[in-house]
Scaffold this motif. Structure first.
Motif, PDB file in Angstrom:
ATOM      1  N   GLN A  89     -40.845  -9.628  -2.688  1.00 23.94           N
ATOM      2  CA  GLN A  89     -40.836  -9.724  -1.229  1.00 23.94           C
ATOM      3  C   GLN A  89     -42.254  -9.898  -0.682  1.00 23.94           C
ATOM      4  O   GLN A  89     -43.223  -9.497  -1.320  1.00 23.94           O
ATOM      5  N   PRO A  90     -42.373 -10.445   0.531  1.00 22.70           N
ATOM      6  CA  PRO A  90     -43.682 -10.428   1.215  1.00 22.70           C
ATOM      7  C   PRO A  90     -44.176  -8.988   1.378  1.00 22.70           C
ATOM      8  O   PRO A  90     -43.400  -8.043   1.243  1.00 22.70           O
ATOM      9  N   ASP A  92     -46.100  -7.826   4.163  1.00 21.92           N
ATOM     10  CA  ASP A  92     -46.393  -7.354   5.516  1.00 21.92           C
ATOM     11  C   ASP A  92     -45.458  -6.208   5.903  1.00 21.92           C
ATOM     12  O   ASP A  92     -44.311  -6.213   5.484  1.00 21.92           O
ATOM     13  N   PRO A  93     -45.857  -5.234   6.705  1.00 21.75           N
ATOM     14  CA  PRO A  93     -47.208  -5.102   7.285  1.00 21.75           C
ATOM     15  C   PRO A  93     -48.221  -4.526   6.281  1.00 21.75           C
ATOM     16  O   PRO A  93     -48.072  -3.389   5.833  1.00 21.75           O
ATOM     17  N   ARG A 118     -46.295  -3.998  -5.249  1.00 22.64           N
ATOM     18  CA  ARG A 118     -45.167  -4.852  -4.861  1.00 22.64           C
ATOM     19  C   ARG A 118     -44.478  -5.394  -6.126  1.00 22.64           C
ATOM     20  O   ARG A 118     -45.119  -5.922  -7.007  1.00 22.64           O
ATOM     21  N   VAL A 279     -36.087   9.295   4.877  1.00 21.60           N
ATOM     22  CA  VAL A 279     -36.665   8.178   5.632  1.00 21.60           C
ATOM     23  C   VAL A 279     -36.796   8.531   7.121  1.00 21.60           C
ATOM     24  O   VAL A 279     -36.853   7.664   7.982  1.00 21.60           O
ATOM     25  N   GLY A 401     -26.028  -3.296  -1.318  1.00 19.78           N
ATOM     26  CA  GLY A 401     -26.751  -4.555  -1.335  1.00 19.78           C
ATOM     27  C   GLY A 401     -25.872  -5.689  -1.812  1.00 19.78           C
ATOM     28  O   GLY A 401     -24.693  -5.522  -2.141  1.00 19.78           O
ATOM     29  N   ASN A 424     -34.975   4.280  -7.673  1.00 19.20           N
ATOM     30  CA  ASN A 424     -34.659   5.468  -6.873  1.00 19.20           C
ATOM     31  C   ASN A 424     -34.663   5.100  -5.393  1.00 19.20           C
ATOM     32  O   ASN A 424     -35.308   4.128  -4.979  1.00 19.20           O
ATOM     33  N   ASP A 425     -33.959   5.883  -4.603  1.00 18.35           N
ATOM     34  CA  ASP A 425     -33.872   5.601  -3.170  1.00 18.35           C
ATOM     35  C   ASP A 425     -35.228   5.559  -2.487  1.00 18.35           C
ATOM     36  O   ASP A 425     -35.404   4.876  -1.484  1.00 18.35           O
ATOM     37  N   VAL A 429     -38.502  -0.327  -1.841  1.00 20.44           N
ATOM     38  CA  VAL A 429     -38.377  -1.754  -2.118  1.00 20.44           C
ATOM     39  C   VAL A 429     -38.332  -2.500  -0.787  1.00 20.44           C
ATOM     40  O   VAL A 429     -37.782  -2.007   0.186  1.00 20.44           O
ATOM     41  N   HIS A 430     -38.965  -3.652  -0.734  1.00 18.62           N
ATOM     42  CA  HIS A 430     -39.083  -4.500   0.473  1.00 18.62           C
ATOM     43  C   HIS A 430     -39.982  -3.860   1.529  1.00 18.62           C
ATOM     44  O   HIS A 430     -40.075  -4.384   2.636  1.00 18.62           O
ATOM     45  N   SER A 431     -40.616  -2.754   1.220  1.00 14.58           N
ATOM     46  CA  SER A 431     -41.423  -2.017   2.195  1.00 14.58           C
ATOM     47  C   SER A 431     -42.842  -1.823   1.660  1.00 14.58           C
ATOM     48  O   SER A 431     -43.111  -2.104   0.488  1.00 14.58           O
ATOM     49  N   PRO A 432     -43.729  -1.338   2.522  1.00 15.94           N
ATOM     50  CA  PRO A 432     -45.060  -1.000   2.027  1.00 15.94           C
ATOM     51  C   PRO A 432     -45.001   0.132   0.984  1.00 15.94           C
ATOM     52  O   PRO A 432     -44.117   0.988   1.041  1.00 15.94           O
TER      53      PRO A 432
ATOM     54  N   SER B 212     -38.847   6.247   9.053  1.00 12.07           N
ATOM     55  CA  SER B 212     -40.284   6.407   8.843  1.00 12.07           C
ATOM     56  C   SER B 212     -40.888   5.246   8.072  1.00 12.07           C
ATOM     57  O   SER B 212     -42.104   5.167   7.930  1.00 12.07           O
ATOM     58  N   GLY B 218     -29.560  -3.510   2.340  1.00 15.12           N
ATOM     59  CA  GLY B 218     -28.543  -3.287   1.316  1.00 15.12           C
ATOM     60  C   GLY B 218     -28.366  -1.804   1.035  1.00 15.12           C
ATOM     61  O   GLY B 218     -27.261  -1.313   0.835  1.00 15.12           O
TER      62      GLY B 218
END
Lengths: 457, 457
Positions: A89-90, A92-93, A118, A279, A401, A424-425, A429-432, B212, B218
């Motif tokens: 994934q990209p 950003d941010p 990443r 989260v 997903g 793991n949760d 993934v897909h996040s910083p 957060s 997914g």
């Protein structure tokens, strides 16, 4: 017995295996951004070199997009195809990362060591668990205990535009007794999981246009239609106050969960409060009256994944923009027809727009939900292998997903798929600050080593 | 009579006056961009030289930003302060200009000659109408028929950060009997206008946070609150189906238009269909049952000027973002208290957010609406002067925009203001290919020459 020796080899080789994963993580193979096209090829070539060194007949196959990696190895025994994806994934941010996403490192955390970077969990760390399992078998026995085809894609994070044509053109080469797909997660840190149902995905981009140019709100504010106003009014109607999606016919073909499966899932003891609390959330935002696992695994969703329009920079600009945009996706469940729902969604948007607004849509993919046939013997082999590596027995679960490749293997190659992965949760993934637990990497390698041995038994 | 001679002098000098304006237009005095800081000073210095040559006691006064130009001239008679601004907007997107924005030229168009270039209408062409009117009086009579203070700002297009401190520090020097502000437009090409009411402006930026971190749809789609969903539901409630703004108390202090003013405005024959058709629209989007001029001049508005959140790049990303943002502004009318409405808006947003969403606000300014006291004799002088120069009589009109300096003159100097300017709707101010009709420049000079004469009568 050779399996014990193979597992010991896995343990002894873990540091070196981690180092190899780091090399792969350093390649910024972001498939959705054309600026990283060469990096995607570089990642494919790196994998070809690794697999060739392990005795595979490996090559990077060109596509109109990013290359596919295909490798054949092993000899006798059942034929399995292993699937993973080397694209990521990209990032950003970028300012929310606490380190360069492509300068990975092992970090100590309160929950143990993690590999940060990443792609660590999605999906480079996961695909390398299988490669390393093959390496251990090869090193210890000189061969693999099964016939193995490896198939790595480089476009999974950007809609897999080349996947179906590639499967069609190479069907005979790729068809195996079963596909092993490693792109999912554990049920919880102690409970490994095999996914037997997946949600589908429908992706739509909306562009609402109003005035023919950007207008000054001093001159036109009050009299002119603002496309952002129109767009927010449409999108605000996607859900009612109970979280029920309002697109006509959306739930027509959605079945209720069977009592048996519902009982199994209830028995998993899913900790909603922890799952959400991790989260920063305290309550469920889905359809009122549904369990958390239903919301994630067996109920369809509508999400606004992106929205933009007007002035979004620093300071202020009193503009009425000429257009506004959103990216909207729907997670679909068994029974729902993505193409029918696309038409229903588009008609619903059109109907709700005020005068002086036009809308156009961009198709970002449509894949149905998937249901796995758990009758294949690989399911019991994998259940045993995973149960041996984690504290609790492996569970057959759903997955919120969409892993369209599982459906394509079935529809285009007639091949069933088994989905097992070790994320793991809290992997982000897909996040910083994406990470993969070192324990997942280690146990994952051992689990695949067991599966390879078990398949040939 | 000297006025006739002065007007003849204006006519004879028009080519030279246009040449002087071109010199000023060649200076790229973009105030918001630090790269053009020296050019802003250059424009101020150019004006000081011109005014000094006309016998004014002129100087460029330093500020923490760009200089102010202050000049005193004339002698006996009423004291007027003339305000304009020498700074201009940025020129992007540059590729939409058909010539270099800072290489101005006279162009022939189907509607007559225009002066093309950044700042031609906003506001260099307008401020030079007054300078040239002074020049003609001086050349013909050796003096000015009134006491004149000229005040040119260099930060109007970048929020006027130095204006209030400068007014406070130089209040005694700048206070006059009335301010003449030349930064507005004609009602239509044949009808000049004096603006007697201006809308205020309240600017707010909203940041809604939920989870957060960014989440994968997914894994979390269906169970987790998505801040974009929350934000669209709030913003969609800003207006009801009839365009009425729903913030509590929003209309409490809004007065209905007086029957007299309503009759005057109705008599203007505002062509709503043309006004909207010019920007690709066919119908009014404001409060049902209101006229177009009411919507623009005397009714308050709520506009979403910008919105952003989630993934907004090419392709698709199935993210539930951790935050979503919007910029919202309100055009305010006489009676409305910006600070009270800010609190009301913020409370309304907070109340409408679902659980697990937090909101924070950024203040982007709050200025009340302005109502000019048309009792000052300058209003009738200006009405007569403008009516003499254009085909139709001058109208007292409203302005949907906000010209904060008029309010600051009142609040900080106790000075009323008269707003008269000669721009046309198609001048493309703030846009590519800005222009100022040569007829506006010519008639504008003549009109100010008449005003100067009339004030002393």
């Amino acid at each position: 017995m050779s399996l014990d020796a193979v597992l010991a080899r896995v343990d002894a080789d873990l540091d070196a295996a981690t180092g190899r994963l780091m090399e792969l993580l350093r390649i910024p193979s972001i498939s959705t951004d054309p600026a990283f096209k060469a990096d995607c090829s570089k990642a494919a070539d790196w994998l070809v070199r690794e697999l060739t060194a392990l005795g595979f007949d490996a090559s990077a196959r060109p596509t109109p997009g990013h290359p596919m990696v295909v490798a054949h190895g092993g000899g006798d025994g059942p034929h399995v195809l292993f699937y993973g994806h080397y694209d990521v994934q990209p990032v950003d941010p970028l300012d929310l990362w606490h380190r360069d996403p492509f300068d990975p490192a092992i970090e100590e955390t309160p929950k143990g060591k993690v590999i940060r970077g990443r792609g660590a969990a999605d999906d480079k760390g996961q695909l390398m668990t299988f490669v390393e399992a093959c390496r251990a078998w090869k090193a210890e026995t000189g061969t693999l205990p099964a016939r193995v085809t490896i198939f790595f894609e480089g476009e999974e994070e950007s809609g897999s535009p080349s996947l179906i044509p590639f499967l069609e053109e190479n069907a005979d080469e790729l068809r195996a007794d079963i596909a092993l797909i490693c792109d999912t997660g554990l049920f919880d840190p102690e409970t490994p999981a095999i996914v037997t149902q997946l949600r589908g995905l429908l992706g739509e981009e909306i562009r609402v246009t109003g005035p023919s140019l950007d207008l000054h709100s001093g001159m036109y504010g009050g009299i002119a239609m603002n496309p952002i106003r129109a767009l927010t009014r449409v999108l605000a109607g996607l859900h009612d106050d109970n979280g029920v999606i309002q697109v006509p016919g959306f739930y027509d073909d959605v079945a209720e969960l069977s009592p048996e499966l519902k009982a199994q899932w209830d028995a998993l003891g899913f900790d909603e409060a922890r799952f959400l609390g991790d989260v920063g959330l305290s309550g469920k935002a889905g359809e009122a009256g549904r369990s958390g696992l239903e919301m994630i695994w067996s109920r369809p969703t509508a999400e606004i994944n992106g929205i933009w329009g007007g002035y979004t920079g620093a300071g202020f600009k009193t503009v009425l923009p000429s257009e506004a945009h959103a990216k909207v996706s729907f997670r679909l469940v068994s029974g729902q027809d993505p193409l029918k729902l696309r038409e229903s969604f588009r008609a619903w948007v059109r109907e709700r727009l005020p005068a002086d607004c036009e809308v156009s849509f961009t198709d970002h993919g449509a894949s149905p939900a998937g249901h796995m046939d758990t009758g294949h013997p690989a399911f019991e082999v994998a259940r045993a292998a995973l149960s041996a590596e984690w504290p609790k027995p492996a569970a057959f679960i759903g997955c919120g997903g969409s892993i369209p490749v599982a459906g394509y293997f079935k529809s285009h190659l007639g091949m069933d798929a088994l989905l097992a992965g070790f994320g793991n949760d809290d992997d982000a993934v897909h996040s910083p600050n994406e990470k993969y637990n070192l324990s997942s990497f280690h146990r994952g390698i051992r689990a695949w080593a067991r599966v390879l041995g078990g398949l040939s038994a």
